[in-house]
Write a protein that holds these residues in place. Sequence first.
Motif, PDB file in Angstrom:
ATOM      1  N   GLN A   5       0.812  -1.215   0.000  1.00 20.16           N
ATOM      2  CA  GLN A   5       0.000   0.000   0.000  1.00 20.16           C
ATOM      3  C   GLN A   5       0.851   1.272   0.000  1.00 20.16           C
ATOM      4  O   GLN A   5       0.545   2.229  -0.695  1.00 20.16           O
ATOM      5  CB  GLN A   5      -0.939   0.016   1.199  1.00 20.16           C
ATOM      6  CG  GLN A   5      -1.793   1.273   1.264  1.00 20.16           C
ATOM      7  CD  GLN A   5      -2.701   1.290   2.488  1.00 20.16           C
ATOM      8  OE1 GLN A   5      -2.788   0.340   3.245  1.00 20.16           O
ATOM      9  NE2 GLN A   5      -3.369   2.406   2.678  1.00 20.16           N
ATOM     10  N   HIS A   6       1.912   1.286   0.788  1.00 21.94           N
ATOM     11  CA  HIS A   6       2.648   2.527   1.006  1.00 21.94           C
ATOM     12  C   HIS A   6       3.981   2.639   0.268  1.00 21.94           C
ATOM     13  O   HIS A   6       4.486   3.749   0.108  1.00 21.94           O
ATOM     14  CB  HIS A   6       2.925   2.724   2.502  1.00 21.94           C
ATOM     15  CG  HIS A   6       1.707   2.929   3.324  1.00 21.94           C
ATOM     16  ND1 HIS A   6       1.040   4.135   3.384  1.00 21.94           N
ATOM     17  CD2 HIS A   6       1.016   2.082   4.120  1.00 21.94           C
ATOM     18  CE1 HIS A   6      -0.005   4.019   4.190  1.00 21.94           C
ATOM     19  NE2 HIS A   6      -0.038   2.782   4.653  1.00 21.94           N
ATOM     20  N   CYS A   7       4.556   1.514  -0.159  1.00 21.98           N
ATOM     21  CA  CYS A   7       5.937   1.551  -0.646  1.00 21.98           C
ATOM     22  C   CYS A   7       6.139   1.095  -2.094  1.00 21.98           C
ATOM     23  O   CYS A   7       7.078   1.540  -2.744  1.00 21.98           O
ATOM     24  CB  CYS A   7       6.823   0.689   0.247  1.00 21.98           C
ATOM     25  SG  CYS A   7       6.720   1.082   2.012  1.00 21.98           S
ATOM     26  N   SER A   9       4.803   1.694  -4.894  1.00 22.51           N
ATOM     27  CA  SER A   9       4.748   2.640  -6.015  1.00 22.51           C
ATOM     28  C   SER A   9       6.141   3.173  -6.357  1.00 22.51           C
ATOM     29  O   SER A   9       6.377   3.603  -7.484  1.00 22.51           O
ATOM     30  CB  SER A   9       3.785   3.791  -5.729  1.00 22.51           C
ATOM     31  OG  SER A   9       4.239   4.560  -4.633  1.00 22.51           O
ATOM     32  N   PRO A  63       6.484   7.174   3.313  1.00 24.15           N
ATOM     33  CA  PRO A  63       6.580   7.754   1.980  1.00 24.15           C
ATOM     34  C   PRO A  63       6.672   9.277   2.078  1.00 24.15           C
ATOM     35  O   PRO A  63       6.174   9.882   3.026  1.00 24.15           O
ATOM     36  CB  PRO A  63       5.302   7.308   1.278  1.00 24.15           C
ATOM     37  CG  PRO A  63       4.334   7.012   2.373  1.00 24.15           C
ATOM     38  CD  PRO A  63       5.152   6.588   3.555  1.00 24.15           C
ATOM     39  N   GLU A  65       5.282  11.648   0.417  1.00 24.47           N
ATOM     40  CA  GLU A  65       4.041  12.408   0.229  1.00 24.47           C
ATOM     41  C   GLU A  65       2.876  11.642   0.837  1.00 24.47           C
ATOM     42  O   GLU A  65       2.928  10.435   0.994  1.00 24.47           O
ATOM     43  CB  GLU A  65       3.796  12.645  -1.255  1.00 24.47           C
ATOM     44  CG  GLU A  65       4.882  13.490  -1.896  1.00 24.47           C
ATOM     45  CD  GLU A  65       4.688  13.669  -3.379  1.00 24.47           C
ATOM     46  OE1 GLU A  65       3.660  13.236  -3.920  1.00 24.47           O
ATOM     47  OE2 GLU A  65       5.595  14.248  -3.998  1.00 24.47           O
ATOM     48  N   GLY A  66       1.836  12.373   1.161  1.00 23.33           N
ATOM     49  CA  GLY A  66       0.654  11.742   1.740  1.00 23.33           C
ATOM     50  C   GLY A  66       0.766  11.614   3.239  1.00 23.33           C
ATOM     51  O   GLY A  66       1.719  12.087   3.852  1.00 23.33           O
ATOM     52  N   PRO A  67      -0.199  10.948   3.833  1.00 26.96           N
ATOM     53  CA  PRO A  67      -0.263  10.880   5.293  1.00 26.96           C
ATOM     54  C   PRO A  67       0.755   9.955   5.934  1.00 26.96           C
ATOM     55  O   PRO A  67       0.967  10.005   7.131  1.00 26.96           O
ATOM     56  CB  PRO A  67      -1.692  10.390   5.559  1.00 26.96           C
ATOM     57  CG  PRO A  67      -2.029   9.596   4.341  1.00 26.96           C
ATOM     58  CD  PRO A  67      -1.346  10.304   3.201  1.00 26.96           C
ATOM     59  N   GLY A  68       1.387   9.092   5.195  1.00 29.59           N
ATOM     60  CA  GLY A  68       2.325   8.151   5.792  1.00 29.59           C
ATOM     61  C   GLY A  68       1.589   7.008   6.476  1.00 29.59           C
ATOM     62  O   GLY A  68       0.371   6.853   6.334  1.00 29.59           O
ATOM     63  N   SER A  70      -0.032   4.786   9.468  1.00 27.57           N
ATOM     64  CA  SER A  70      -0.728   5.039  10.731  1.00 27.57           C
ATOM     65  C   SER A  70       0.123   4.485  11.870  1.00 27.57           C
ATOM     66  O   SER A  70       1.055   3.701  11.653  1.00 27.57           O
ATOM     67  CB  SER A  70      -2.089   4.340  10.721  1.00 27.57           C
ATOM     68  OG  SER A  70      -1.919   2.934  10.775  1.00 27.57           O
TER      69      SER A  70
END
Length: 84
Positions: A5-7, A9, A63, A65-68, A70
């Motif tokens: 989900q977070h990495c 990309s 990441p 950008e974005g919220p990172g 939780s």
Amino acid sequence: PILKQHCYSCHDGRKQTAGLRLDLRGRALKGGESGEAGIVKGKASDSPLYTRVATNDPDVRMPPEGPGLSEAEKKTLKDWIDAG
């Protein structure tokens, strides 16, 4: 699922920013262009992957950008790395 989900990309089979690939265990453990391991088995606090997602410093946080992640995702990732 957290890494996907977070990495992925920026760090998967299609793209490896800074030479870091996280979709393959061996490559994630090896690390990227920095020459240091991305994940140090059993030691989240020594693992650049964990320290980069856990920091509040916007200059190094991943990441970028974005919220990172939780707090729950950070804990899950830390526990996973600490478990070896």
